[in-house]
Write a protein that holds these residues in place. Structure first.
Motif, PDB file in Angstrom:
ATOM      1  N   SER A  99       0.821  -1.195   0.000  1.00 31.73           N
ATOM      2  CA  SER A  99       0.000   0.000   0.000  1.00 31.73           C
ATOM      3  C   SER A  99       0.866   1.260   0.000  1.00 31.73           C
ATOM      4  O   SER A  99       0.563   2.232  -0.702  1.00 31.73           O
ATOM      5  N   GLN A 158       0.692   3.964  -2.947  1.00 28.58           N
ATOM      6  CA  GLN A 158       0.295   5.332  -2.653  1.00 28.58           C
ATOM      7  C   GLN A 158       1.374   6.326  -3.063  1.00 28.58           C
ATOM      8  O   GLN A 158       1.072   7.417  -3.551  1.00 28.58           O
ATOM      9  N   SER A 209       0.635   9.157  -5.836  1.00 28.70           N
ATOM     10  CA  SER A 209       0.794  10.564  -5.473  1.00 28.70           C
ATOM     11  C   SER A 209       1.806  11.253  -6.381  1.00 28.70           C
ATOM     12  O   SER A 209       1.603  12.401  -6.800  1.00 28.70           O
ATOM     13  N   LEU A 268      -6.405   6.642  -3.124  1.00 28.45           N
ATOM     14  CA  LEU A 268      -5.673   6.435  -1.870  1.00 28.45           C
ATOM     15  C   LEU A 268      -6.555   5.743  -0.822  1.00 28.45           C
ATOM     16  O   LEU A 268      -6.074   4.909  -0.057  1.00 28.45           O
ATOM     17  N   GLU A 286      -5.674   2.191   0.887  1.00 24.93           N
ATOM     18  CA  GLU A 286      -5.615   2.063   2.344  1.00 24.93           C
ATOM     19  C   GLU A 286      -6.575   0.981   2.828  1.00 24.93           C
ATOM     20  O   GLU A 286      -6.317   0.316   3.832  1.00 24.93           O
TER      21      GLU A 286
END
Length: 143
Positions: A85, A89, A93, A118, A122
């Protein structure tokens, strides 16, 4: 049923280890060994004890390996979920920042898509946490 097989396999491994130790100097020319310090446990004895532990770890209702390996599996579940994760992420990003820097007029659209993605990433980490907690506290393999 599992105990005789465990004893037989442990005995076979111990015999194979003893055979390797017996011809230890045949593979590589070994330098002269210094005398071990007084009171030190020989490495062969420690290895034999480590190999004999599975046979000594049999509980009344089965094996203690299931809870132990469940704890290891829980650690891997949460660790791999967090690493995956985190990497995902970071990549998402970074790509979003690249897109905003190239086209600032679509920053609001990209920001919304980024926050949604995101949240989904998560949630996969939370699934890993749930699996780890199930393995630790509500394990279906343990009666």
């Amino acid at each position: 049923m599992a105990a005789p097989r465990s004893f037989a396999l442990t005995g076979a491994v111990l015999l194979a280890g003893a055979a390797v130790l017996a011809c230890g100097g045949a593979f590589v020319a070994s330098p002269h060994r210094a005398a071990p310090p007084a009171g030190a446990t020989p490495a062969a004895a420690l290895g034999a004890a480590a190999l004999a532990m599975p046979t000594a770890a049999i509980a009344d209702e089965g094996s203690v390996w299931v809870p132990a390996l469940s704890a290891v599996g829980a650690g891997f579940a949460i660790g791999l979920a967090a690493i995956g994760s985190g990497v995902g992420q970071g990549i998402a990003s970074g790509r979003c920042i690249d897109g905003i820097s190239r086209q600032p007029e679509v920053a609001d659209d990209l920001r919304g898509v980024l926050l949604l993605s995101l949240a989904f990433m998560e949630s996969l980490t939370i699934y890993g946490l749930v699996i780890a907690l199930v393995l630790l506290f509500a394990n279906p393999l343990i009666k």
